[in-house]
Scaffold this active site. Structure first.
Site, short mmCIF file in Angstrom:
data_model
loop_
_atom_site.label_atom_id
_atom_site.label_comp_id
_atom_site.label_asym_id
_atom_site.label_seq_id
_atom_site.Cartn_x
_atom_site.Cartn_y
_atom_site.Cartn_z
N LYS A 121 -4.15 -9.86 -6.31
CA LYS A 121 -5.41 -10.33 -5.73
C LYS A 121 -6.56 -9.41 -6.13
CE LYS A 121 -5.71 -7.97 -1.47
NZ LYS A 121 -5.83 -7.70 -0.13
N LYS A 154 -11.00 -4.36 -3.97
CA LYS A 154 -11.94 -3.26 -4.16
C LYS A 154 -11.23 -1.94 -4.41
CE LYS A 154 -12.66 -3.20 0.92
NZ LYS A 154 -12.31 -4.47 1.45
N LYS A 178 0.81 -1.22 0.00
CA LYS A 178 0.00 0.00 0.00
C LYS A 178 0.84 1.27 0.00
CE LYS A 178 -4.46 -1.45 1.71
NZ LYS A 178 -5.56 -1.15 2.61
P1 TYM Z 1 -10.02 -6.32 3.85
O1 TYM Z 1 -11.06 -5.27 4.10
O2 TYM Z 1 -8.95 -6.03 2.89
O3 TYM Z 1 -10.73 -7.66 3.38
C1 TYM Z 1 -11.80 -8.22 4.11
C2 TYM Z 1 -11.67 -9.73 4.10
O4 TYM Z 1 -11.73 -10.24 2.77
C3 TYM Z 1 -10.60 -11.06 2.50
N1 TYM Z 1 -10.20 -10.85 1.11
C4 TYM Z 1 -10.05 -11.82 0.21
N2 TYM Z 1 -10.19 -13.15 0.28
C5 TYM Z 1 -9.97 -13.87 -0.85
N3 TYM Z 1 -9.61 -13.31 -2.02
C6 TYM Z 1 -9.44 -11.98 -2.14
N4 TYM Z 1 -9.09 -11.43 -3.29
C7 TYM Z 1 -9.67 -11.16 -1.00
N5 TYM Z 1 -9.61 -9.83 -0.77
C8 TYM Z 1 -9.93 -9.66 0.53
C9 TYM Z 1 -9.53 -10.57 3.47
O5 TYM Z 1 -8.56 -11.56 3.71
C10 TYM Z 1 -10.35 -10.23 4.68
O6 TYM Z 1 -10.60 -11.39 5.45
N6 TYM Z 1 -6.97 -6.05 7.81
C11 TYM Z 1 -8.26 -6.54 7.35
C12 TYM Z 1 -9.43 -6.00 8.13
C13 TYM Z 1 -9.37 -6.21 9.61
C14 TYM Z 1 -9.58 -7.41 10.30
C15 TYM Z 1 -9.49 -7.10 11.68
C16 TYM Z 1 -9.83 -8.72 9.89
C17 TYM Z 1 -9.15 -5.23 10.54
N7 TYM Z 1 -9.23 -5.77 11.80
C18 TYM Z 1 -9.64 -8.09 12.67
C19 TYM Z 1 -9.98 -9.69 10.87
C20 TYM Z 1 -9.89 -9.37 12.25
C21 TYM Z 1 -8.42 -6.12 5.88
O7 TYM Z 1 -7.79 -5.20 5.41
O8 TYM Z 1 -9.40 -6.81 5.23
#
Ligand code: TYM
Length: 329
Positions: free
Chosen positions: A194, A197, A113
């Protein structure tokens, strides 16, 4: 017997994608009746990169509504916005003081990022400490996430162990709950990245709120490898392998069954039927999304979630502060 605890969250930094659904959201739905679940919209994480205020508000509500539309029952699971439970920010700070610079420097999400940017906010760097706090506040046993969050989870486990070692047994050491198929859904235009969004090319992802015809178009335009064999071979056919993973996750058919179904038929029928399978999954979800947004119930549900989450989070925070030597009045 007490239920195991589950916590997870998604950033409202854009529209949720099929990757978010397959990698994490559908596991939220699966776990909610057998576990004590906390699902939040991590708006405090989203602001680690600049957000337009009106868009942040709209997307936070949209993500919460999509949780419900995907099948999360607010009577079974606690659904809330991270920023409405201040204990996250507070424990996040305390975790920052426990985290080493070197640990944060190794985080690939930060490297990705911040790459090519002239200046990045300090919050983007310390983001993983806040994520650790999110999980630790609820003493979560399981954290349903996609593959890209493994490194953050590993840091969470280290921080929990570090705290327990210094101040006495306090935190559960959490485990990831990562799907076998679909833990890393790739971009439709480039299978080395990957699906995300935040990709500026909307053709690279399927948003859960894309109209069915847009979904059909995006899948028909998805890049495929040369050749015509529908074969799962990530090293040599990454594009087609990604589409097979999506197909398998969406229909629950095995990879071998999918290969057999399209044996000798080329990519055309495969892509067409994949698009219909994705539409069949997403259409009812979109209908229920509209119902939820129109019902005007969302804020009430989030308020109830805030109250339930706060109770547990504040109890943990008081215990942590007292163990660290803060004067607790
Ligand atoms: P974020 O918002 O990027 O994504 C949310 C969830 O979706 C999963 N994900 C994917 N899985 C498969 N293929 C993909 N292309 C893909 N893109 C996203 C992510 O692995 C995630 O599970 N840091 C986290 C948010 C967070 C969080 C937490 C998660 C903050 N605090 C505590 C769990 C527990 C994030 O940026 O997810």
């Amino acid at each position: 017997m007490t239920k195991l605890k589950v916590l997870s969250g998604m950033q409202p930094s854009g529209q949720l994608t099929l990757g978010n659904y397959i990698g994490a959201l559908r596991n939220y739905v699966k776990l909610q009746h057998t576990h004590e679940c906390y699902f939040m919209v991590v708006d405090m994480h989203a602001v680690t990169v600049p957000q337009e205020p009106a868009a942040l508000k709209e997307q936070s509500e949209s993500v919460a509504a999509l949780y419900l539309a995907a099948g999360i029952d607010p009577k079974a699971a606690t659904v809330f916005l991270q920023s409405t439970v201040p204990a996250h920010a507070e424990l996040g700070w305390l975790m920052t003081t426990l985290t080493y610079m070197g640990e944060l420097e190794r985080m690939t999400q930060f490297k990705d990022k911040s790459a090519g940017k002239e200046s990045v906010g300090a919050g983007l760097f310390t983001y993983p400490s806040l994520m650790a706090a999110d999980i630790m506040l609820y003493n979560a046993d399981l954290v349903p996430v996609g593959d890209d969050q493994k490194q953050h989870l590993e840091l969470t486990r280290d921080l929990a162990q570090r705290f327990n070692g210094r101040y006495g047994d306090t935190f559960t050491i959490p485990k990831g709950y990562i799907p076998e198929v679909g833990a890393r859904i790739m971009s439709l235009d480039d299978a080395s990245k990957k699906m995300s969004k935040s990709n500026p090319n909307a053709g690279s992802y399927i948003a859960l709120l894309d109209p069915p015809d847009v979904i059909r178009k995006k899948i028909s335009r998805a890049v495929t490898d040369s050749g015509r064999e529908v074969k799962y071979d990530p090293a040599n056919k990454p594009e087609v392998s990604n589409l097979i993973s999506i197909y398998s996750a969406v229909t629950d058919k095995s990879v071998a069954d999918i290969e057999a179904m399209y044996d000798g038929q080329g990519y055309g029928p495969f892509k067409k039927e994949l698009a219909e399978a994705v539409v069949a999954l997403i259409e009812p979800l979109q209908q229920s999304y509209r119902d939820i947004r129109e019902s005007g119930e969302l804020h009430r549900i989030l308020k109830e979630g805030q109250q339930k989450a706060s109770e547990l989070a504040e109890r943990t925070l008081r215990d942590v502060k007292s163990k660290m030597g803060f004067v607790v009045l």
